[in-house]
Design a protein around this motif. Structure first.
Motif, PDB file in Angstrom:
ATOM      1  N   HIS A   1      42.646  96.272  57.551  1.00 24.72           N
ATOM      2  CA  HIS A   1      43.987  95.806  57.179  1.00 24.72           C
ATOM      3  C   HIS A   1      44.936  96.140  58.320  1.00 24.72           C
ATOM      4  CE1 HIS A   1      43.126  94.888  52.946  1.00 24.72           C
ATOM      5  NE2 HIS A   1      42.386  95.975  52.939  1.00 24.72           N
ATOM      6  N   HIS A   2      45.757  95.192  58.726  1.00 23.85           N
ATOM      7  CA  HIS A   2      46.684  95.414  59.837  1.00 23.85           C
ATOM      8  C   HIS A   2      48.138  95.340  59.366  1.00 23.85           C
ATOM      9  CE1 HIS A   2      43.483  95.200  62.826  1.00 23.85           C
ATOM     10  NE2 HIS A   2      43.008  94.153  62.165  1.00 23.85           N
ATOM     11  N   ASN A   3      48.993  96.070  60.080  1.00 28.05           N
ATOM     12  CA  ASN A   3      50.431  96.040  59.830  1.00 28.05           C
ATOM     13  C   ASN A   3      50.770  96.442  58.395  1.00 28.05           C
ATOM     14  OD1 ASN A   3      53.123  95.656  60.549  1.00 28.05           O
ATOM     15  ND2 ASN A   3      53.121  93.495  59.957  1.00 28.05           N
ATOM     16  N   MET A   4      50.017  97.403  57.845  1.00 30.52           N
ATOM     17  CA  MET A   4      50.258  97.903  56.494  1.00 30.52           C
ATOM     18  C   MET A   4      50.379  99.423  56.557  1.00 30.52           C
ATOM     19  SD  MET A   4      47.867  95.428  54.112  1.00 30.52           S
ATOM     20  CE  MET A   4      48.809  95.851  52.642  1.00 30.52           C
ATOM     21  N   PRO A   5      51.580  99.959  56.499  1.00 35.49           N
ATOM     22  CA  PRO A   5      51.781 101.400  56.623  1.00 35.49           C
ATOM     23  C   PRO A   5      51.045 102.221  55.573  1.00 35.49           C
ATOM     24  CG  PRO A   5      53.872 100.230  56.844  1.00 35.49           C
ATOM     25  CD  PRO A   5      52.862  99.219  56.402  1.00 35.49           C
ATOM     26  N   GLY A   6      50.716 101.605  54.441  1.00 36.24           N
ATOM     27  CA  GLY A   6      50.066 102.337  53.367  1.00 36.24           C
ATOM     28  C   GLY A   6      48.554 102.383  53.460  1.00 36.24           C
ATOM     29  N   ILE A   7      47.960 101.799  54.520  1.00 33.77           N
ATOM     30  CA  ILE A   7      46.500 101.776  54.661  1.00 33.77           C
ATOM     31  C   ILE A   7      46.138 102.213  56.071  1.00 33.77           C
ATOM     32  CG2 ILE A   7      44.444 100.312  54.650  1.00 33.77           C
ATOM     33  CD1 ILE A   7      45.717  98.650  52.476  1.00 33.77           C
ATOM     34  N   ALA A   8      45.217 103.188  56.187  1.00 36.07           N
ATOM     35  CA  ALA A   8      44.944 103.828  57.482  1.00 36.07           C
ATOM     36  C   ALA A   8      43.648 103.372  58.144  1.00 36.07           C
ATOM     37  CB  ALA A   8      44.917 105.345  57.312  1.00 36.07           C
ATOM     38  N   SER A   9      43.094 102.239  57.719  1.00 37.55           N
ATOM     39  CA  SER A   9      41.775 101.832  58.227  1.00 37.55           C
ATOM     40  C   SER A   9      41.832 100.610  59.135  1.00 37.55           C
ATOM     41  CB  SER A   9      40.826 101.542  57.053  1.00 37.55           C
ATOM     42  OG  SER A   9      41.381 100.573  56.173  1.00 37.55           O
TER      43      SER A   9
ATOM     44  N   GLN B   1      50.862  85.686  59.637  1.00 36.24           N
ATOM     45  CA  GLN B   1      50.768  84.969  60.910  1.00 36.24           C
ATOM     46  C   GLN B   1      51.386  85.752  62.065  1.00 36.24           C
ATOM     47  OE1 GLN B   1      51.544  80.786  61.046  1.00 36.24           O
ATOM     48  NE2 GLN B   1      50.919  80.429  58.926  1.00 36.24           N
ATOM     49  N   MET B   2      52.446  86.512  61.811  1.00 38.66           N
ATOM     50  CA  MET B   2      53.035  87.314  62.864  1.00 38.66           C
ATOM     51  C   MET B   2      52.035  88.342  63.382  1.00 38.66           C
ATOM     52  SD  MET B   2      56.430  89.771  62.709  1.00 38.66           S
ATOM     53  CE  MET B   2      55.638  90.904  61.551  1.00 38.66           C
ATOM     54  N   THR B   3      51.336  88.988  62.458  1.00 38.66           N
ATOM     55  CA  THR B   3      50.342  89.988  62.862  1.00 38.66           C
ATOM     56  C   THR B   3      49.167  89.325  63.556  1.00 38.66           C
ATOM     57  OG1 THR B   3      51.012  91.318  60.954  1.00 38.66           O
ATOM     58  CG2 THR B   3      48.966  91.931  62.051  1.00 38.66           C
ATOM     59  N   MET B   4      48.786  88.141  63.100  1.00 40.83           N
ATOM     60  CA  MET B   4      47.707  87.412  63.767  1.00 40.83           C
ATOM     61  C   MET B   4      48.048  87.140  65.224  1.00 40.83           C
ATOM     62  SD  MET B   4      46.498  84.669  60.886  1.00 40.83           S
ATOM     63  CE  MET B   4      45.559  83.771  62.091  1.00 40.83           C
ATOM     64  N   ARG B   5      49.293  86.766  65.475  1.00 44.05           N
ATOM     65  CA  ARG B   5      49.701  86.516  66.860  1.00 44.05           C
ATOM     66  C   ARG B   5      49.624  87.792  67.685  1.00 44.05           C
ATOM     67  NH1 ARG B   5      53.489  83.081  64.226  1.00 44.05           N
ATOM     68  NH2 ARG B   5      55.091  84.714  64.285  1.00 44.05           N
ATOM     69  N   ALA B   6      49.976  88.921  67.061  1.00 46.44           N
ATOM     70  CA  ALA B   6      49.890  90.201  67.768  1.00 46.44           C
ATOM     71  C   ALA B   6      48.442  90.576  68.071  1.00 46.44           C
ATOM     72  CB  ALA B   6      50.545  91.304  66.946  1.00 46.44           C
ATOM     73  N   LEU B   7      47.530  90.105  67.210  1.00 44.49           N
ATOM     74  CA  LEU B   7      46.095  90.327  67.424  1.00 44.49           C
ATOM     75  C   LEU B   7      45.502  89.311  68.400  1.00 44.49           C
ATOM     76  CD1 LEU B   7      45.074  90.993  63.710  1.00 44.49           C
ATOM     77  CD2 LEU B   7      44.976  92.675  65.558  1.00 44.49           C
ATOM     78  N   ARG B   8      46.328  88.364  68.860  1.00 47.94           N
ATOM     79  CA  ARG B   8      45.898  87.312  69.786  1.00 47.94           C
ATOM     80  C   ARG B   8      44.878  86.372  69.132  1.00 47.94           C
ATOM     81  NH1 ARG B   8      49.640  89.791  71.684  1.00 47.94           N
ATOM     82  NH2 ARG B   8      49.883  90.423  73.862  1.00 47.94           N
ATOM     83  N   ARG B   9      45.036  86.151  67.837  1.00 50.12           N
ATOM     84  CA  ARG B   9      44.132  85.265  67.121  1.00 50.12           C
ATOM     85  C   ARG B   9      44.927  84.115  66.516  1.00 50.12           C
ATOM     86  NH1 ARG B   9      39.863  85.970  69.376  1.00 50.12           N
ATOM     87  NH2 ARG B   9      38.513  85.403  67.637  1.00 50.12           N
TER      88      ARG B   9
END
Length: 326
Positions: free
Chosen positions: A45-53, A114-122
């Motif tokens: 999970h990305h860009n989720m402060p409540g999940i550390a994985s 989609q914003m996080t996807m762009r940050a992941l370059r995907r």
């Protein structure tokens, strides 16, 4: 009776922080090993402060180091976010460090916005390549051919078992075609559960990895000493779902006495649908709920999500769930 495994969301709250959440996951895996659970998975999970994985393979290395026999894996890696070679390198390394203990579950959804996807370059178009990416990944884990110029070092020959994850019939069809085990995300998307299982079993083609279909289903289970206490503990998860609907990505919250004061009727209805296959209750309630779900689905394995705020109470929940099969 079906085998039992655990999907840990590696929840972060105001008391633990990310390191505490990861340390709790490591300790919980060791505890689950002693209780007889088959595998312990975490998800990307990305860009989720409540999940550390988010750095899933790194989190898995930490968790695996605290146990000795339980299988450790991703449930899953969102393959459209990555080049297959990079995932092969990461999980091949895990397989070298912890031989015979690593699983790799693969999802087709990006698992983020989609914003996080762009940050992941995907991009969203990467999902169209999912079947080819799975086959490419599988090839990296196979024994290297003589004079093979491109290798995902040190993945070659580790034969890390792949799983197809899904919440629709697409994953069921692909898992059946490739002869891979299938995990259905009924812990948050239960609507297509039965039809997906039917398609998977009817169309399954044996492969080198798997001779017969093997189906796992996700299920939310919280065990406590009484039904009332389990329902109270479940409000942590229910608030998390309500927050998702609101677009709020915060930390895990402690349980409350009355969930009706937290969510709106629309949020309640939406969460009730997503959490339809959930079991909250005393040891007897948990035992009966598991038996009914296995009888309904014929699942070979249950991937349990026990989303409890207090770590000691979460460990007790895992004990109650394991004891229900005795």
């Amino acid at each position: 009776m079906a085998a039992l495994s655990i999907l840990d969301l590696v929840r972060v709250n105001g008391e633990t922080g990310p390191k505490g959440a990861l340390d709790h996951a490591r300790a919980a895996a060791a505890h689950a090993e002693g209780l007889g659970y088959t595998r312990y998975w975490v998800a990307e999970h990305h860009n989720m402060p409540g999940i550390a994985s988010a750095a899933t393979s790194v989190a898995l290395a930490h968790i695996a180091a605290g146990s000795s026999t339980i299988r450790i894996g991703a449930g899953g890696i969102m393959l459209p976010n990555h080049a297959p070679m990079v995932i092969a390198e990461q999980f091949g390394t895990l397989a070298q460090l912890y031989p015979g203990r690593i699983d790799l579950g693969l999802g087709r959804a990006p698992g983020t916005d989609q914003m996080t996807m762009r940050a992941l370059r995907r991009s969203l178009s990467n999902s169209d390549n999912f079947p080819q990416d799975v086959l490419e990944l599988q090839a990296y884990f196979a024994e290297a051919e003589p004079d093979q110029r491109l290798q995902a070092v040190p993945a070659a020959g580790t034969n890390v078992p792949l799983w197809i994850l899904g919440s629709s019939t697409y994953g069921a069809q692909l898992a059946a075609e490739l002869g891979l085990p299938y995990a259905f995300a009924s812990h948050f998307a239960p609507d297509a559960l039965m039809i997906a299982l039917e398609i998977y079993r009817a169309r399954f083609k044996p492969s080198e990895q798997l001779a017969e279909p093997y189906a796992m289903i996700g299920v939310n289970i919280i065990g406590a000493e009484t039904d009332a206490e389990a329902r109270r503990l479940a409000t942590t998860q229910q608030m998390s779902f309500a927050n998702i609907f609101r677009g709020a990505r915060g930390l895990s919250q402690p349980p409350i006495d009355d969930i009706e004061t937290y969510w709106s009727p629309a949020e309640k209805a939406q969460a009730a649908n997503m959490l339809a296959h959930s079991i909250y209750g005393s040891p007897e309630t948990v035992k009966d709920g598991i038996a009914a779900l296995v009888a309904q689905t014929g699942a070979d394995e249950l991937m349990v999500v026990s989303d409890v705020y207090d770590n000691d109470l979460r460990l007790r929940s895992l004990e109650i769930i394991a004891e229900s099969l005795n």
